[in-house]
Design a protein around this motif. Structure first.
Motif: not given
Length: 53
Positions: A9-11, A20-23, A38-41, A47-48
């Motif tokens: 899932w993280a290809k 990536k961890l967005h805070l 927190a959102v993990i993608t 990032d935008r």
């Protein structure tokens, strides 16, 4: 490091995986900061695209 065998899932690239961890941070005062959200993608996500975080 993440490998594609266990984390399909993280290809990120042909042979690599990543996340990536967005805070979203809250600054209470000079010495107090804490994460509000927190959102993990996947690493492929730009990032935008996380403006609404």
């Amino acid at each position: 490091p993440l490998n594609l065998t266990n984390y399909k899932w993280a290809k990120f690239r042909k042979t690599k995986a990543g996340v990536k961890l967005h805070l979203r941070l809250v600054f209470m005062d000079k010495d107090t900061v804490y994460p509000e959200k927190a959102v993990i993608t996947t690493a492929k996500e730009h990032d935008r695209n996380q403006k609404s975080l």
